[in-house]
Design an enzyme around this catalytic site. Structure first.
Site, short mmCIF file in Angstrom:
data_model
loop_
_atom_site.label_atom_id
_atom_site.label_comp_id
_atom_site.label_asym_id
_atom_site.label_seq_id
_atom_site.Cartn_x
_atom_site.Cartn_y
_atom_site.Cartn_z
N LYS A 1 -7.74 6.82 1.91
CA LYS A 1 -7.68 6.76 0.44
C LYS A 1 -7.46 8.14 -0.16
O LYS A 1 -6.86 8.27 -1.23
CB LYS A 1 -8.94 6.09 -0.11
N THR B 1 -10.66 6.76 -6.33
CA THR B 1 -10.12 8.06 -5.94
C THR B 1 -8.71 8.28 -6.46
O THR B 1 -8.33 9.40 -6.79
CB THR B 1 -10.14 8.19 -4.40
#
Length: 335
Positions: free
Chosen positions: A194, A251
């Site tokens: 991620k 994120t």
């Protein structure tokens, strides 16, 4: 493991300090190790860590030290809160003083460059402990929001379900809700990848693109992350959970994310060196992990086009605009 009453957190950056606060708010006695004696002194004197969490009051149950031996003495759990690419070196120095049978908890999200190992594998190898003593915490973990006690959920993963449950109880608060999982591979692959996809989303923002582009990158990024995880033995459904989709969205979309912000600077035309200087010592894990994840994917024959272009932007002088064009120009195929 019984519920931990004394827990050491090794690493006083923003996430390490925040997780130490969570543990203390949950009722544990917490000792936070800081590399610099002056940071430990400020935390003990003022109840704050102004370098990493300005304005956040820390609980009385939390104290700091620059002595790792003092930090881990008598601890039922030792939390490792250092960057992924420095974990091996740091842990090698701490290994001789780790308490027997303590649960070792990794907060780092990455794949080691030299070995292509996940963080739990590094911990098990360097600490020379069975893998059922190693746990990881992952999920939407934007430190400043959690430190401000904004509600969030996360995942505590360990092969030993009882240890996972004990750690779950040790970090449960009114604002921090942990779930357990035994899929260490999936949790860690999601946490590492991620950061790379967040760099790509940041580059898109820096290039002036909007939410359609970001959502496309998140969705296709999750697809390539899942492909890698499954190839390594992960459960596919892990990537639809908190450590997968949840952490990916947080994120990739939040300006509090170091990786997304770093990517945005690259998208605006800054060099890697300029973006690193602007980060003021804060680590964007994806800058290094993109290379190790790319190698790991190649080893297992997994196609990861977003990861590939992020690596080339960061390390092979590919500009973000041609990188975007390259992704859009790929061969058309079914989803």
């Amino acid at each position: 493991m019984a519920r931990p009453e004394r827990i050491a957190v090794l690493g006083a950056g923003s996430w390490g300090t925040t997780f130490a606060k969570v543990l203390a708010d949950a009722g544990n006695e917490v000792v936070l190790w800081a590399r610099r004696a002056e940071i430990a002194g400020v935390i003990n004197e003022s109840g704050r860590n102004p370098d990493y969490l300005p304005g956040i009051a820390l609980p009385e149950r939390l104290r700091a030290t620059d002595d790792p031996v003092e930090a881990v003495h008598g601890a039922s759990a030792v939390v490792l809160a250092v960057p992924s690419q420095t974990l091996r070196e740091n842990l090698a120095g701490w290994q001789p003083v780790l308490p027997p049978d303590a649960t070792l908890v990794s907060l780092a999200k990455g794949v080691e460059l030299s070995t292509l190992k996940r963080m739990s594998e590094v911990v098990g190898e360097v600490a020379d402990v069975p893998m059922d003593r190693v746990a990881v915490v992952s999920g939407p973990n934007l430190a400043k929001e959690i430190a401000a006690e904004q509600p969030t959920a996360t995942v505590v993963a360990c092969r030993d379900h009882d240890r996972a449950v004990a750690l779950q109880h040790a970090c449960s608060t009114s604002y921090f809700r942990p779930y357990t999982n035994t899929d260490m591979v999936g949790i860690e692959v999601a946490g590492a990848c991620k950061n790379v996809i967040a760099l790509a989303c940041g580059m898109a923002v820096g290039l002036g693109y909007g939410h359609n582009t970001a959502s496309s990158l998140i969705t296709r990024g999750l697809a390539e992350t899942t492909r890698l995880g499954v190839a390594l033995g992960a459960e596919p459904m892990t990537f639809a959970g908190l450590a997968g989709l949840g952490d990916m969205v947080a994120t990739c979309m939040s300006p509090l994310s170091r990786n997304r912000t770093f990517g945005e600077r690259l998208g605006r035309g800054e060099t890697l060196a300029q973006a690193q200087e602007a980060a003021h010592g804060q680590v964007a894990e994806g800058v290094k992990s993109c290379s190790s994840i790319r190698q790991l994917a190649a080893r297992h024959g997994v196609e990861m086009p977003i990861t590939d272009v992020v690596h080339r932007v960061c390390h092979e002088e590919l500009s973000p605009a041609p990188a975007a064009a390259e992704l859009l120009g790929r061969e058309r195929k079914p989803e």
